[in-house]
Design a protein around this motif. Structure first.
Motif, PDB file in Angstrom:
ATOM      1  N   GLU A   2       0.672  -1.411  -0.402  1.00  0.00           N
ATOM      2  CA  GLU A   2       0.207  -0.089  -0.015  1.00  0.00           C
ATOM      3  C   GLU A   2       0.513   1.298  -0.221  1.00  0.00           C
ATOM      4  N   ALA A   3       2.017   1.378   0.451  1.00  0.00           N
ATOM      5  CA  ALA A   3       2.923   2.560   0.833  1.00  0.00           C
ATOM      6  C   ALA A   3       3.657   2.965  -0.656  1.00  0.00           C
ATOM      7  N   LEU A   4       4.295   1.707  -1.018  1.00  0.00           N
ATOM      8  CA  LEU A   4       4.296   1.764  -1.719  1.00  0.00           C
ATOM      9  C   LEU A   4       3.278   2.539  -3.646  1.00  0.00           C
ATOM     10  N   TYR A   5       2.593   1.971  -3.569  1.00  0.00           N
ATOM     11  CA  TYR A   5       1.535   2.233  -4.206  1.00  0.00           C
ATOM     12  C   TYR A   5       1.115   3.425  -4.256  1.00  0.00           C
ATOM     13  N   HIS A   6       0.950   4.258  -3.533  1.00  0.00           N
ATOM     14  CA  HIS A   6       0.364   4.795  -3.175  1.00  0.00           C
ATOM     15  C   HIS A   6       1.023   6.332  -3.393  1.00  0.00           C
ATOM     16  N   GLN A   7       2.473   5.873  -3.223  1.00  0.00           N
ATOM     17  CA  GLN A   7       3.768   6.626  -3.254  1.00  0.00           C
ATOM     18  C   GLN A   7       3.791   7.435  -4.802  1.00  0.00           C
ATOM     19  N   THR A   8       4.085   5.631  -5.354  1.00  0.00           N
ATOM     20  CA  THR A   8       3.866   5.408  -6.630  1.00  0.00           C
ATOM     21  C   THR A   8       3.042   6.394  -7.626  1.00  0.00           C
ATOM     22  N   ASN A   9       1.210   6.163  -6.205  1.00  0.00           N
ATOM     23  CA  ASN A   9       1.055   7.312  -7.356  1.00  0.00           C
ATOM     24  C   ASN A   9       0.936   8.425  -7.266  1.00  0.00           C
ATOM     25  N   LYS A  10       1.131   8.552  -6.718  1.00  0.00           N
ATOM     26  CA  LYS A  10       1.828  10.356  -6.031  1.00  0.00           C
ATOM     27  C   LYS A  10       2.513  10.870  -7.493  1.00  0.00           C
ATOM     28  N   GLN A  11       3.790   9.717  -7.763  1.00  0.00           N
ATOM     29  CA  GLN A  11       4.565  10.313  -8.318  1.00  0.00           C
ATOM     30  C   GLN A  11       4.080  10.778  -9.435  1.00  0.00           C
ATOM     31  N   VAL A  12       2.595   9.419 -10.319  1.00  0.00           N
ATOM     32  CA  VAL A  12       2.905   9.778 -11.351  1.00  0.00           C
ATOM     33  C   VAL A  12       1.409  11.186 -11.530  1.00  0.00           C
ATOM     34  N   HIS A  13       0.670  11.842 -10.095  1.00  0.00           N
ATOM     35  CA  HIS A  13       0.223  12.844 -10.669  1.00  0.00           C
ATOM     36  C   HIS A  13       1.124  14.393 -10.863  1.00  0.00           C
ATOM     37  N   GLU A  14       2.622  14.017  -9.876  1.00  0.00           N
ATOM     38  CA  GLU A  14       3.915  14.770  -9.767  1.00  0.00           C
ATOM     39  C   GLU A  14       3.811  15.185 -11.460  1.00  0.00           C
ATOM     40  N   VAL A  15       4.561  13.638 -12.003  1.00  0.00           N
ATOM     41  CA  VAL A  15       4.530  14.425 -13.934  1.00  0.00           C
ATOM     42  C   VAL A  15       3.354  14.419 -14.124  1.00  0.00           C
ATOM     43  N   VAL A  33      14.265  19.724 -18.676  1.00  0.00           N
ATOM     44  CA  VAL A  33      13.007  19.101 -18.302  1.00  0.00           C
ATOM     45  C   VAL A  33      12.234  18.380 -18.879  1.00  0.00           C
ATOM     46  N   GLU A  34      12.591  17.816 -19.806  1.00  0.00           N
ATOM     47  CA  GLU A  34      12.369  16.974 -20.470  1.00  0.00           C
ATOM     48  C   GLU A  34      13.150  15.930 -19.395  1.00  0.00           C
ATOM     49  N   ASN A  35      14.231  15.732 -19.485  1.00  0.00           N
ATOM     50  CA  ASN A  35      15.248  14.760 -18.415  1.00  0.00           C
ATOM     51  C   ASN A  35      14.915  14.434 -17.164  1.00  0.00           C
ATOM     52  N   GLU A  36      14.535  15.367 -16.448  1.00  0.00           N
ATOM     53  CA  GLU A  36      14.020  15.708 -15.558  1.00  0.00           C
ATOM     54  C   GLU A  36      12.480  14.296 -15.097  1.00  0.00           C
ATOM     55  N   THR A  37      11.754  15.415 -16.709  1.00  0.00           N
ATOM     56  CA  THR A  37      10.389  14.496 -16.503  1.00  0.00           C
ATOM     57  C   THR A  37      10.607  12.831 -17.105  1.00  0.00           C
ATOM     58  N   GLN A  38      11.399  12.127 -18.036  1.00  0.00           N
ATOM     59  CA  GLN A  38      11.882  10.722 -18.112  1.00  0.00           C
ATOM     60  C   GLN A  38      12.787  10.371 -16.733  1.00  0.00           C
ATOM     61  N   ALA A  39      13.400  10.703 -16.056  1.00  0.00           N
ATOM     62  CA  ALA A  39      14.159  10.287 -15.059  1.00  0.00           C
ATOM     63  C   ALA A  39      12.770  10.021 -13.750  1.00  0.00           C
ATOM     64  N   ARG A  40      12.162  10.961 -13.939  1.00  0.00           N
ATOM     65  CA  ARG A  40      10.704  10.674 -13.238  1.00  0.00           C
ATOM     66  C   ARG A  40       9.990   9.428 -13.693  1.00  0.00           C
TER      67      ARG A  40
END
Length: 212
Positions: A2-15, A33-40
């Protein structure tokens, strides 16, 4: 999980929020900005691999729902990856067109020995190529828009399918309970019927034996 799922879901919204910076970034910072987005996005894909392993280890009654949630995240990040690649392709085409325009503006025309004519054929050919590039760009944008619309439709379809699967799962649980009750009642009715037939036969035997 659950913790990893919520963390990943948050990262998706940030991207998703980060993608808006691409359109407003200047030429000097757009690559960063492109490189940072791709890294995320790469980090999210790494988390999804771990989530797929964890979802397979969930209890049987939770495994299907966990897998659906992971698949939804995977669909979202694939959509973001496609959007980033489309933006990079548009930027590259735009930069190439700008370079071609600058070359056209800075080109020097020289006269030949026999006449003072300008190589118009080459210029017209280059102008035609430039128009073709513009037309190709318009077609690419139209194709990208169609792809995005298709992805949105697929996302809505997947969400609807997920809801239907959960509803069916709930209905199956209820149906199993009802079937068990029906089987129990059928067994009771059968026992009552057999018992009634035996009693009736005994009564008929007694009546025939002692009253006739």
């Amino acid at each position: 999980m659950e913790a990893l799922y919520h963390q990943t879901n948050k990262q998706v919204h940030e991207v998703q929020s980060h993608m808006g910076r691409l359109e407003t970034s200047d030429k000097q910072s757009v690559h960063l900005v492109e490189n940072e987005t791709q890294a995320r996005i790469d980090q999210i894909f790494s988390n999804l691999e771990r989530l797929e392993i964890l979802s397979s280890k969930e209890p049987p009654n939770k495994r299907q729902n966990a897998k659906l949630r992971v698949d939804q995240l995977k669909y979202d990040v694939q959509h973001l990856q496609t959007a980033l690649r489309n933006f990079q392709h548009r930027r590259y085409t735009h930069e190439q067109q700008e370079r071609e325009r600058e070359e056209l503006m800075t080109r020097t025309y020289t006269t030949n020995d026999s006449a003072t004519t300008i190589p118009m054929d080459e210029t017209l050919q280059f102008n035609s190529s430039l128009h073709d590039a513009h037309r190709g760009m318009d077609e690419l944008l139209g194709s990208g828009t169609s792809i995005l619309e298709g992805l949105r439709d697929q996302r809505r379809t997947l969400k609807g399918a997920q809801k239907k699967i959960l509803d069916v799962a709930n209905m199956l649980g209820l149906s199993n309970t009802v079937m068990r009750l029906i089987e129990k009642r059928a067994f009771q009715d059968k026992a009552i019927m057999i018992g009634g037939m035996v009693i009736t036969c005994v009564l008929m035997f007694l009546v025939v034996k002692y009253l006739t």
